[in-house]
Design a protein around this motif. Structure first.
Motif, short mmCIF file in Angstrom:
data_model
loop_
_atom_site.label_atom_id
_atom_site.label_comp_id
_atom_site.label_asym_id
_atom_site.label_seq_id
_atom_site.Cartn_x
_atom_site.Cartn_y
_atom_site.Cartn_z
N ARG A 10 0.81 -1.21 0.00
CA ARG A 10 0.00 0.00 0.00
C ARG A 10 0.84 1.27 0.00
O ARG A 10 0.57 2.22 -0.72
CB ARG A 10 -0.93 -0.01 1.21
CG ARG A 10 -1.73 1.28 1.38
CD ARG A 10 -2.81 1.12 2.43
NE ARG A 10 -3.86 0.25 1.94
CZ ARG A 10 -4.79 -0.28 2.73
NH1 ARG A 10 -4.76 -0.07 4.02
NH2 ARG A 10 -5.72 -1.06 2.22
N SER A 54 -4.03 4.59 7.67
CA SER A 54 -4.57 3.33 7.13
C SER A 54 -5.39 2.55 8.15
O SER A 54 -5.91 1.48 7.84
CB SER A 54 -3.41 2.46 6.64
OG SER A 54 -2.48 2.24 7.70
N THR A 56 -8.55 1.80 10.92
CA THR A 56 -10.01 1.84 10.77
C THR A 56 -10.70 2.41 11.99
O THR A 56 -11.93 2.56 11.99
CB THR A 56 -10.55 0.43 10.49
OG1 THR A 56 -10.14 -0.45 11.57
CG2 THR A 56 -10.03 -0.10 9.17
N SER A 85 -8.01 3.45 4.28
CA SER A 85 -6.81 3.88 3.57
C SER A 85 -6.57 5.38 3.75
O SER A 85 -5.59 5.91 3.25
CB SER A 85 -6.93 3.57 2.07
OG SER A 85 -8.05 4.24 1.51
N SER A 86 -7.50 6.04 4.47
CA SER A 86 -7.37 7.48 4.65
C SER A 86 -8.23 7.93 5.83
O SER A 86 -9.08 7.18 6.32
CB SER A 86 -7.79 8.23 3.39
OG SER A 86 -9.17 8.06 3.15
N SER A 238 -4.17 10.49 3.25
CA SER A 238 -3.77 9.10 3.46
C SER A 238 -2.35 8.96 3.96
O SER A 238 -2.01 7.93 4.55
CB SER A 238 -3.93 8.30 2.16
OG SER A 238 -3.04 8.77 1.17
N ASP A 259 3.25 6.88 -3.06
CA ASP A 259 1.91 7.10 -2.52
C ASP A 259 0.83 6.90 -3.57
O ASP A 259 -0.33 6.63 -3.24
CB ASP A 259 1.81 8.50 -1.93
CG ASP A 259 2.57 8.62 -0.61
OD1 ASP A 259 2.92 7.57 -0.05
OD2 ASP A 259 2.80 9.75 -0.16
N LEU A 262 -1.53 3.63 -3.83
CA LEU A 262 -2.75 3.42 -3.07
C LEU A 262 -4.01 3.76 -3.87
O LEU A 262 -5.08 3.23 -3.60
CB LEU A 262 -2.70 4.28 -1.80
CG LEU A 262 -3.75 4.01 -0.73
CD1 LEU A 262 -3.59 2.58 -0.21
CD2 LEU A 262 -3.58 5.01 0.41
N HIS A 263 -3.86 4.64 -4.89
CA HIS A 263 -5.05 5.16 -5.57
C HIS A 263 -5.00 4.98 -7.08
O HIS A 263 -5.77 5.62 -7.80
CB HIS A 263 -5.19 6.65 -5.27
CG HIS A 263 -4.94 7.01 -3.85
ND1 HIS A 263 -5.77 6.64 -2.82
CD2 HIS A 263 -3.91 7.70 -3.27
CE1 HIS A 263 -5.28 7.09 -1.67
NE2 HIS A 263 -4.15 7.72 -1.91
#
Length: 895
Positions: A10, A54, A56, A85-86, A238, A259, A262-263
């Motif tokens: 990630r 990252s 929850t 993730s953010s 994130s 980075d 991740l997206h």
């Protein structure tokens, strides 16, 4: 549709690039081969803090840098804000008790000379028009901080003296809401710079002596919270990293690449949307800057030999058909890249034939720039890209063209116009310096003071060619042509003018000029007043031809910033209402003498351009209107205050009003504010472009020789008359005249003298000034204008001594029993010489010998007998000397 995906770590690796072969649409779309993934990781050296959002749940975010700096704390957070993730930032007013933000450890960069902060973020669209801090290093004081913001054009800045002292490094265009970006600020204390990167690309850099150590109180370090009463940040974060050193450009790119993993799946849609938004292109200039995109890095390529795209992927050299020939239809390939994900598309292109020199072609815009951190209240010029009124290139590298050393030493709200009878162009502007000027004192300062007691003069420049401009002059709008006061005005600002062919009863034309002012009834301006628009008339913006007319727009409430345009028999007036909530509004009249009192005006539209300020009608001002000369379309620029600058409106029917121009290809440099636009001919356009030089092709133009005694005119003729320059925007080279400064050359004395020449370019105009001791204070004495952007060249002037042609003969005779040597000297040259005669018996001055003349000199030896010998004659002219000799025989005289 095919996609390729790779599952990678990630935060440590690069995502495999998802590349798509896009389905066919109205324009051909080409499939793109997948790019190879490359390993990259965020650097670990110098990493003080790394917060990876990252988790929850929870309010504590661990520092994974291993540096000993503590965890970050989520304030007002809930588990619902974690996406896995953010961290989502909900935004809200500064007074909100539920808006979440992140508290960073105190003193995180205390004492550091250099530092880097990177953040992986996406933001809500509201942030584009809302003051906010993405992050802050400093205290809760509004005087000392380092931050980044995504409002309007993204930027980073550091200050220890409030917003007026901010040292800003800026981007060039607004970012796209909802898209993930890597945003990086780097302070390099050794280099003395602050730099700003987005997605690993350097967007801006500026000099500063400030460092993180300058922020002595780092007690309110935060993500998403400003020390000002600004709203909280709304968006997501994130990853957030802090380094105690300046990362290199390559390292910043590595952070962005790492980075992005991740997206990566989301970047496909932005690359696709960038190419989907492209319309068919029309190329009407030999050199064209191809469109960019706010959502992706856009590059272009060509398979057509008539179009060559430079290595920058944006500059196209175009071979146009000859004037009168048919246009050429072809295509270009546009490739959009979003952090490694690419999509390409074929875009239809029309190559227009070259226009004639007399054709209407191109536009020139005058404006100023709002910059509280710098003295930017000067005159700037932008030129359209070809004949496109929706894309603009700043001239002179975006630096000022003109400055005023008169009055307040600041100029704002400039307007550009032309007298059709004389062909003279004029720039007129407000005499006001907001930043660093005279702000008044006591309870009435700033705009209270200015509108009541500031300058009623307007600053004026003139030009015959739009390239070389005069020094500034001024005239007083409150006085008549005899310099007698005719109106009690508090200040004159935002002037414009329309030419009226038959203004005077005898049919002569004049400018009807309209400008904003407060009008008072008392000489000390102690009575109440309000902003209105008044008018006057002049043929050349001098006191000698000026007459004051009176009220033009007076609603009984504050109204300012009128701009006007005519179509057929109708005159349209667009004004900013600050008193009744109408914002920018438009009226029309069919009256021939529209400036006179009693004229009936019909309101056509209100709150024009408010949408550009989030629906706030008061958030736009300084409208500038002009007509396209290639179609039935009018353009209106509205100035989104305080610093955003012009945003476009458009209409094909003035009576129907204006609508937003939402074009992905519209381009204007940020903070371009309150000015005016004129239409050009192709000859005008080419002349201005050919004077926009970035540098000289060769700085040293060599050496010239000139004879001593030559005139200054002869020297000027001997020096190179022209120099080749490199034009801005990759437009090739041009040959420009040179004006030489030869004050150091002594034409009476032989020698070699270095000289400097100024190339006649846009940048050679007088765009800066200094007062005594180098001061730029508004009231500094002995203010002198100069150019800070002139292109200069050098040469060597060798002043040579004139050719000397002198002959000498010598003989002897006896006088009273003593030998006398007789020397005759003849000047056969073209200039008078000074001579001396030397023998074994002494030296004597022979005086001046005119051209073509001779002299005779005798030398008494006082001896009855002498041996044979030689006479030496030295002749000198303007520092040059020659020596000739003549022999004489032995001689004995009887006693």
């Amino acid at each position: 549709m095919m996609k390729s995906h790779a599952v990678l770590s990630r935060f440590r690796a690069v995502a495999a690039l998802a590349l798509v072969s896009v389905a066919a649409s109205a324009l051909t779309v080409s499939p793109v081969a997948p790019a190879a993934a490359a390993d990259a990781a965020a650097p670990r050296s110098g990493l003080v803090a790394e917060y990876l959002f990252s988790q929850t749940s929870g309010a504590s975010v661990a520092n994974t840098a291993g540096s000993g700096v503590g965890a970050a704390t989520v304030v007002n957070g809930t588990d619902a804000h974690w996406t896995g993730s953010s961290l989502a930032f909900t935004g809200g007013a500064k007074t909100s008790t539920t808006a979440d933000w992140v508290r960073l450890p105190d003193g995180i960069l205390a004492g550091e000379n250099s530092a880097t902060i990177t953040v992986e973020t996406k933001f809500d669209a509201s942030m584009l028009s809302t003051w906010h801090f993405l992050w802050n290093i400093g205290s809760d004081s509004t005087s000392s901080y380092w931050f980044a913001s995504l409002k309007d054009v993204p930027r980073t800045a550091i200050t220890t003296s409030g917003n007026g002292g901010e040292k800003n490094a800026r981007g060039t265009a607004a970012l796209t809401a909802g898209r993930w970006y890597s945003v990086t600020s780097v302070i390099d204390g050794n280099a003395g710079t602050i730099s700003f990167y987005v997605d690993g690309q350097l967007l801006g850099s500026t000099a500063t002596t400030l460092t993180p150590a300058s922020l002595t109180a780092q007690t309110a370090n935060a993500i998403g919270r400003s020390p000002y009463p600004d709203p909280f940040f709304q968006g997501e974060v994130s990853a957030f990293r802090v380094y105690d050193r300046a990362l290199t450009a390559a390292e910043v790119a590595d952070v962005s690449t790492a980075d992005a993993a991740l997206h990566s799946s989301g970047f496909q849609q932005y690359a696709q949307s960038a190419v989907d938004a492209l319309n068919a292109l029309t190329l009407d200039d030999a050199t064209t800057t191809l469109p960019a995109s706010s959502t992706a890095a856009l590059s272009w390529s060509s398979q057509n030999p008539d179009i060559t795209v430079a290595a920058d992927g944006r500059t196209a050299s175009v071979r146009q058909p000859a004037a009168g020939s048919a246009a050429i239809q072809t295509t270009l390939t546009a490739t959009a890249t979003v952090r490694g994900v690419t999509v390409s598309r074929e875009v239809p292109v029309t190559i227009e034939p070259a226009p004639a020199q007399t054709d209407d072609y191109g536009y020139l815009m005058v404006h100023f720039i709002e910059d509280s951190a710098g003295y930017a209240e000067k005159i700037y010029l932008d030129i359209s890209r070809g004949d496109d009124p929706e894309q603009w290139d700043p001239l002179n590298g975006g630096k000022p063209i003109l400055a005023s050393h008169l009055g307040t030493t600041g100029v704002r709200d400039p307007f550009l116009t032309r007298n059709p009878e004389t062909g003279t162009y004029y720039i007129i502007a407000t005499d006001l310096r907001v930043f660093g000027g005279d702000n008044g004192s006591g309870s009435c300062t700033s705009w209270c003071y200015w509108t009541k007691s500031a300058s009623t003069r307007l600053i004026v420049w003139e030009s015959d060619d739009l390239v070389t401009w005069s020094a500034p002059r001024s005239f007083d709008t409150a006085l008549n042509s005899a310099a007698a006061k005719v109106a009690e005005l508090g200040m004159a600002w935002a002037p414009e003018a329309l030419w009226v062919d038959d203004y005077y009863p005898d049919g002569r034309g004049a400018f009807v000029m309209y400008f904003s002012a407060n009008v008072f009834q008392t000489a000390d301006h102690s009575d109440s007043s309000y902003n209105r628009v008044v008018w006057g008339a002049t043929t050349d913006f001098t006191q000698a031809t000026y007459s004051y007319g009176g009220d033009f727009v007076n609603t009984g409430a504050n109204t300012i910033d009128t701009t006007m345009i005519q179509d057929g028999g109708t005159t349209y007036r667009i004004t900013k209402d600050n008193g009744t909530g109408n914002g920018i509004y438009m009226e029309s009249t069919t009256a021939a003498r529209w400036w006179e009192s009693g004229t009936a005006w019909t309101t056509l539209q209100t709150k024009i351009g408010a949408a550009w300020a989030g629906g706030n009608a008061g958030g736009v001002e300084g409208p500038a209107v002009f007509k396209s000369h290639s179609d039935e379309k009018w353009h209106l620029y509205v100035d989104v205050i305080p610093s955003t600058g012009y945003r476009p409106m458009v209409t094909t029917d003035l009576d129907a009003g204006w609508s937003q121009l939402n074009s992905p290809t519209f381009f204007m440099t940020p903070s371009t504010k309150h000015g005016g636009v004129i239409s050009l001919t192709k000859a005008d356009y080419d002349r201005v472009r050919a004077a926009d030089a970035a540098a000289a092709v060769t700085n040293d133009l060599g050496a010239v020789e000139i004879a001593a005694g030559s005139s200054s005119d002869q020297l000027a003729a001997a020096l190179p008359q022209n120099a080749d320059v490199v034009l801005a925007y990759a437009r090739g080279t041009a040959t420009r005249p040179v004006t030489w400064n030869t004050a150091s050359v002594d034409l009476a004395t032989a020698g070699t003298y270095p000289v400097t020449g100024t190339v006649q370019t846009i940048g050679a105009n007088l765009n800066t000034w200094t007062g005594a001791g180098g001061s730029t204070a508004w009231n500094a004495p002995d203010r002198t204008l100069a150019s800070s952007t002139a292109v200069t060249v050098t040469a060597q002037v060798t002043v040579t001594a004139p050719a000397l042609s002198v002959t000498a003969t010598a003989g002897t005779r006896c006088v009273a029993g003593k030998v006398v040597i007789v020397t005759e000297v003849v000047n056969k040259g073209g200039q008078a010489v000074t001579a001396s005669v030397t023998t074994a018996y002494g030296t004597q001055d022979a005086g001046s010998i005119a051209p073509g003349k001779k002299i005779s000199r005798t030398t008494t030896t006082r001896l009855g007998s002498i041996p044979a010998g030689q006479v030496s004659v030295s002749a000198t002219v303007q520092g040059a000397t020659t020596t000739v000799t003549a022999d004489y025989a032995a001689r004995t005289c009887a006693g």
